[in-house]
Design an enzyme around this catalytic site. Structure first.
Site, PDB file in Angstrom:
ATOM      1  N   ARG A 128     -12.545  -7.873   3.069  1.00  8.46           N
ATOM      2  CA  ARG A 128     -12.372  -6.776   2.028  1.00  8.46           C
ATOM      3  C   ARG A 128     -10.992  -7.179   1.462  1.00  8.46           C
ATOM      4  NH1 ARG A 128     -12.063  -0.836   4.625  1.00  8.46           N
ATOM      5  NH2 ARG A 128     -10.022  -1.397   5.370  1.00  8.46           N
ATOM      6  N   ARG A 134      -5.413  -4.693  -1.049  1.00  7.07           N
ATOM      7  CA  ARG A 134      -4.669  -4.083   0.161  1.00  7.07           C
ATOM      8  C   ARG A 134      -3.847  -5.168   0.957  1.00  7.07           C
ATOM      9  NH1 ARG A 134      -8.037   0.565   3.191  1.00  7.07           N
ATOM     10  NH2 ARG A 134      -6.625  -0.073   4.602  1.00  7.07           N
TER      11      ARG A 134
HETATM   12  N1  UDP Z   1      -2.266   5.286   8.198  1.00  9.61           N
HETATM   13  C1  UDP Z   1      -1.602   6.279   9.121  1.00  9.61           C
HETATM   14  N2  UDP Z   1      -2.296   7.275   9.432  1.00  9.61           N
HETATM   15  C2  UDP Z   1      -3.286   7.979   8.808  1.00  9.61           C
HETATM   16  C3  UDP Z   1      -4.265   7.136   8.028  1.00  9.61           C
HETATM   17  C4  UDP Z   1      -3.704   5.892   7.740  1.00  9.61           C
HETATM   18  O1  UDP Z   1      -0.653   5.629   9.727  1.00  9.61           O
HETATM   19  O2  UDP Z   1      -3.854   8.910   9.240  1.00  9.61           O
HETATM   20  C5  UDP Z   1      -2.064   4.036   7.881  1.00  9.61           C
HETATM   21  C6  UDP Z   1      -2.043   3.005   8.967  1.00  9.61           C
HETATM   22  O3  UDP Z   1      -1.020   2.220   8.740  1.00  9.61           O
HETATM   23  C7  UDP Z   1      -3.351   2.403   8.704  1.00  9.61           C
HETATM   24  C8  UDP Z   1      -3.467   2.290   7.131  1.00  9.61           C
HETATM   25  O4  UDP Z   1      -2.525   3.364   6.711  1.00  9.61           O
HETATM   26  O5  UDP Z   1      -3.371   1.239   9.197  1.00  9.61           O
HETATM   27  C9  UDP Z   1      -4.543   2.434   6.383  1.00  9.61           C
HETATM   28  O6  UDP Z   1      -5.441   3.359   6.723  1.00  9.61           O
HETATM   29  P1  UDP Z   1      -6.948   3.299   6.511  1.00  9.61           P
HETATM   30  O7  UDP Z   1      -7.576   4.822   7.097  1.00  9.61           O
HETATM   31  O8  UDP Z   1      -7.361   3.191   4.883  1.00  9.61           O
HETATM   32  O9  UDP Z   1      -7.476   2.040   7.199  1.00  9.61           O
HETATM   33  P2  UDP Z   1      -8.848   1.837   7.639  1.00  9.61           P
HETATM   34  O10 UDP Z   1      -8.798   2.219   9.220  1.00  9.61           O
HETATM   35  O11 UDP Z   1     -10.075   2.503   7.327  1.00  9.61           O
HETATM   36  O12 UDP Z   1      -8.957   0.238   7.723  1.00  9.61           O
HETATM   37 MG    MG Z   2     -10.862   3.611   5.521  1.00  7.66          MG
END
Ligand code: UDP
Ligand code: MG
Length: 192
Positions: A128, A134
Protein backbone atom coordinates in the site's frame (compact mmCIF):
# COMPACT_ATOMS: atom_id res chain seq x y z
CA UNK A 1 -29.05 2.39 15.47
CA UNK A 2 -26.45 0.04 14.06
CA UNK A 3 -23.08 1.02 15.52
CA UNK A 4 -20.21 -1.17 14.44
CA UNK A 5 -16.63 -1.18 15.66
CA UNK A 6 -14.62 -2.54 12.75
CA UNK A 7 -11.53 -3.86 14.48
CA UNK A 8 -8.22 -5.25 13.34
CA UNK A 9 -4.51 -4.53 13.00
CA UNK A 10 -3.10 -2.03 10.48
CA UNK A 11 -3.59 -3.45 7.00
CA UNK A 12 -6.42 -5.79 8.01
CA UNK A 13 -8.79 -4.26 5.44
CA UNK A 14 -10.92 -2.03 7.66
CA UNK A 15 -11.02 0.88 5.22
CA UNK A 16 -11.86 -1.29 2.20
CA UNK A 17 -14.66 -3.13 3.97
CA UNK A 18 -16.01 0.05 5.61
CA UNK A 19 -16.73 1.55 2.20
CA UNK A 20 -18.87 -1.44 1.27
CA UNK A 21 -20.60 -1.74 4.63
CA UNK A 22 -21.63 1.90 4.79
CA UNK A 23 -23.22 1.63 1.34
CA UNK A 24 -25.15 -1.52 2.22
CA UNK A 25 -26.35 -0.46 5.67
CA UNK A 26 -26.51 3.32 5.21
CA UNK A 27 -23.99 4.10 7.92
CA UNK A 28 -21.65 7.01 8.56
CA UNK A 29 -17.95 6.10 8.30
CA UNK A 30 -15.80 7.50 11.10
CA UNK A 31 -12.11 6.77 10.54
CA UNK A 32 -9.92 8.61 13.03
CA UNK A 33 -6.91 7.89 10.78
CA UNK A 34 -8.65 9.66 7.86
CA UNK A 35 -9.69 12.57 10.09
CA UNK A 36 -6.12 12.97 11.37
CA UNK A 37 -4.70 12.84 7.82
CA UNK A 38 -7.20 15.56 6.80
CA UNK A 39 -5.93 17.71 9.70
CA UNK A 40 -2.35 17.13 8.55
CA UNK A 41 -3.21 18.13 4.97
CA UNK A 42 -5.01 21.23 6.21
CA UNK A 43 -1.90 22.15 8.19
CA UNK A 44 -3.74 22.65 11.50
CA UNK A 45 -2.03 22.69 14.90
CA UNK A 46 -3.63 19.32 15.64
CA UNK A 47 -2.31 17.99 12.32
CA UNK A 48 1.22 19.09 13.13
CA UNK A 49 1.20 17.34 16.50
CA UNK A 50 -0.41 14.23 15.02
CA UNK A 51 2.07 13.99 12.15
CA UNK A 52 5.11 13.56 14.40
CA UNK A 53 3.38 10.67 16.20
CA UNK A 54 1.90 9.01 13.11
CA UNK A 55 5.24 9.05 11.28
CA UNK A 56 6.71 7.00 14.14
CA UNK A 57 3.71 4.66 14.30
CA UNK A 58 2.76 5.90 17.77
CA UNK A 59 -0.76 6.72 18.95
CA UNK A 60 -2.27 10.20 19.13
CA UNK A 61 -3.35 10.90 22.77
CA UNK A 62 -6.74 9.56 23.88
CA UNK A 63 -8.30 12.94 24.68
CA UNK A 64 -7.50 14.22 21.17
CA UNK A 65 -9.18 11.38 19.28
CA UNK A 66 -12.08 11.19 21.75
CA UNK A 67 -12.75 14.91 21.17
CA UNK A 68 -12.66 14.40 17.40
CA UNK A 69 -15.10 11.47 17.53
CA UNK A 70 -17.45 13.29 19.92
CA UNK A 71 -17.65 16.23 17.48
CA UNK A 72 -18.29 13.99 14.48
CA UNK A 73 -21.01 11.99 16.24
CA UNK A 74 -22.76 15.19 17.31
CA UNK A 75 -22.51 16.54 13.77
CA UNK A 76 -24.26 13.46 12.29
CA UNK A 77 -27.62 13.34 14.04
CA UNK A 78 -30.50 11.22 12.73
CA UNK A 79 -28.38 8.65 10.93
CA UNK A 80 -28.82 4.84 10.84
CA UNK A 81 -25.58 4.41 12.74
CA UNK A 82 -21.80 4.50 12.50
CA UNK A 83 -18.87 2.39 11.44
CA UNK A 84 -15.94 3.12 13.72
CA UNK A 85 -12.79 2.33 11.74
CA UNK A 86 -9.51 2.47 13.63
CA UNK A 87 -11.24 3.72 16.78
CA UNK A 88 -11.29 2.96 19.68
CA UNK A 89 -7.60 2.04 19.92
CA UNK A 90 -7.28 1.93 23.72
CA UNK A 91 -9.51 0.94 26.63
CA UNK A 92 -9.98 4.57 27.81
CA UNK A 93 -11.15 5.40 24.26
CA UNK A 94 -13.65 2.52 24.31
CA UNK A 95 -15.04 3.66 27.66
CA UNK A 96 -15.34 7.25 26.43
CA UNK A 97 -17.10 6.05 23.27
CA UNK A 98 -19.65 4.14 25.37
CA UNK A 99 -20.34 7.34 27.33
CA UNK A 100 -20.74 9.50 24.23
CA UNK A 101 -23.17 6.98 22.69
CA UNK A 102 -25.07 6.56 25.95
CA UNK A 103 -25.77 10.30 25.97
CA UNK A 104 -27.40 9.81 22.56
CA UNK A 105 -29.41 6.88 23.97
CA UNK A 106 -27.56 4.37 21.85
CA UNK A 107 -24.55 2.06 22.10
CA UNK A 108 -22.16 -0.24 20.25
CA UNK A 109 -24.02 -3.06 18.48
CA UNK A 110 -20.99 -5.25 17.84
CA UNK A 111 -17.25 -5.38 17.32
CA UNK A 112 -16.20 -7.20 14.16
CA UNK A 113 -12.54 -8.16 14.28
CA UNK A 114 -10.72 -8.83 11.01
CA UNK A 115 -8.01 -11.40 11.73
CA UNK A 116 -4.94 -11.48 9.46
CA UNK A 117 -1.53 -13.04 10.22
CA UNK A 118 1.32 -10.61 10.85
CA UNK A 119 3.57 -11.50 7.87
CA UNK A 120 0.60 -10.89 5.54
CA UNK A 121 -0.04 -7.49 7.19
CA UNK A 122 3.54 -6.37 6.61
CA UNK A 123 3.37 -7.35 2.93
CA UNK A 124 0.02 -5.54 2.49
CA UNK A 125 1.16 -2.33 4.22
CA UNK A 126 4.44 -2.05 2.31
CA UNK A 127 2.51 -2.73 -0.90
CA UNK A 128 0.00 0.00 0.00
CA UNK A 129 2.92 2.33 0.78
CA UNK A 130 4.00 2.18 -2.87
CA UNK A 131 0.69 3.71 -4.00
CA UNK A 132 -0.75 5.55 -0.99
CA UNK A 133 2.07 8.02 -0.49
CA UNK A 134 1.61 7.44 3.26
CA UNK A 135 4.97 7.75 5.00
CA UNK A 136 3.81 5.37 7.75
CA UNK A 137 3.22 2.64 5.13
CA UNK A 138 6.59 3.04 3.43
CA UNK A 139 9.00 2.38 6.23
CA UNK A 140 9.27 -1.21 7.45
CA UNK A 141 10.29 -0.15 10.98
CA UNK A 142 7.23 2.10 11.29
CA UNK A 143 5.00 -0.69 10.02
CA UNK A 144 6.46 -3.11 12.56
CA UNK A 145 6.09 -0.54 15.35
CA UNK A 146 2.41 0.01 14.46
CA UNK A 147 1.76 -3.72 14.74
CA UNK A 148 3.58 -3.75 18.11
CA UNK A 149 1.54 -0.78 19.37
CA UNK A 150 -1.61 -2.54 18.15
CA UNK A 151 -0.73 -5.75 20.01
CA UNK A 152 0.09 -3.87 23.22
CA UNK A 153 -2.50 -1.09 23.40
CA UNK A 154 -5.36 -2.02 21.06
CA UNK A 155 -5.70 -5.81 21.17
CA UNK A 156 -6.91 -5.79 24.83
CA UNK A 157 -10.12 -4.19 23.50
CA UNK A 158 -11.11 -7.63 22.31
CA UNK A 159 -11.68 -8.60 25.94
CA UNK A 160 -13.52 -5.34 26.63
CA UNK A 161 -16.13 -6.16 23.98
CA UNK A 162 -16.11 -9.89 24.72
CA UNK A 163 -17.13 -9.06 28.28
CA UNK A 164 -20.10 -7.17 26.79
CA UNK A 165 -20.84 -10.14 24.49
CA UNK A 166 -20.34 -7.95 21.44
CA UNK A 167 -17.25 -9.55 19.92
CA UNK A 168 -17.15 -11.49 16.63
CA UNK A 169 -13.98 -12.69 14.87
CA UNK A 170 -13.91 -12.59 11.07
CA UNK A 171 -11.30 -14.41 8.98
CA UNK A 172 -9.60 -11.56 7.11
CA UNK A 173 -7.70 -13.46 4.41
CA UNK A 174 -9.43 -14.15 1.09
CA UNK A 175 -11.19 -12.13 -1.56
CA UNK A 176 -12.70 -8.76 -0.65
CA UNK A 177 -16.11 -10.18 -1.64
CA UNK A 178 -15.81 -13.26 0.56
CA UNK A 179 -14.74 -11.23 3.60
CA UNK A 180 -17.57 -8.75 2.97
CA UNK A 181 -20.00 -11.71 2.96
CA UNK A 182 -18.68 -12.89 6.34
CA UNK A 183 -19.05 -9.40 7.80
CA UNK A 184 -22.63 -9.07 6.52
CA UNK A 185 -23.56 -12.48 7.94
CA UNK A 186 -22.24 -11.44 11.35
CA UNK A 187 -24.12 -8.11 11.21
CA UNK A 188 -27.37 -9.69 10.04
CA UNK A 189 -26.97 -12.23 12.85
CA UNK A 190 -26.89 -9.59 15.58
CA UNK A 191 -29.58 -7.45 13.93
CA UNK A 192 -32.01 -10.40 13.75
N1 UDP B 1 -3.90 7.16 14.74
C1 UDP B 1 -4.05 7.31 16.10
N2 UDP B 1 -5.30 7.20 16.64
C2 UDP B 1 -6.39 6.93 15.89
C3 UDP B 1 -6.23 6.76 14.50
C4 UDP B 1 -4.97 6.88 13.95
O1 UDP B 1 -3.09 7.54 16.82
O2 UDP B 1 -7.48 6.85 16.45
C5 UDP B 1 -2.56 7.32 14.13
C6 UDP B 1 -1.60 6.19 14.47
O3 UDP B 1 -0.31 6.72 14.49
C7 UDP B 1 -1.78 5.24 13.27
C8 UDP B 1 -1.95 6.22 12.13
O4 UDP B 1 -2.67 7.33 12.73
O5 UDP B 1 -0.68 4.40 13.09
C9 UDP B 1 -2.72 5.68 10.91
O6 UDP B 1 -4.04 5.35 11.29
P1 UDP B 1 -4.98 4.42 10.38
O7 UDP B 1 -6.17 4.12 11.18
O8 UDP B 1 -5.15 5.03 9.06
O9 UDP B 1 -4.04 3.19 10.17
P2 UDP B 1 -4.38 1.71 9.86
O10 UDP B 1 -4.34 1.05 11.22
O11 UDP B 1 -5.74 1.65 9.21
O12 UDP B 1 -3.28 1.29 8.95
MG1 MG C 1 -7.23 2.39 7.89
Amino acid sequence: MLNIVLFGPPGAGKGTQSTRLLEKYGLVHLSTGDILRAEINAGTVLGLTAKSLIDKGELVPDEVVIGMIDNKISASANKNGFIFDGFPRTTPQAKALDEVLQKKNTGITCMLALEVPEPELIVRLLERGKVSGRADDQDENTVINRIKVYNESTLPLKDFYKAQEKFAAIHGVGTVDAIFESLCEAIDGVKA
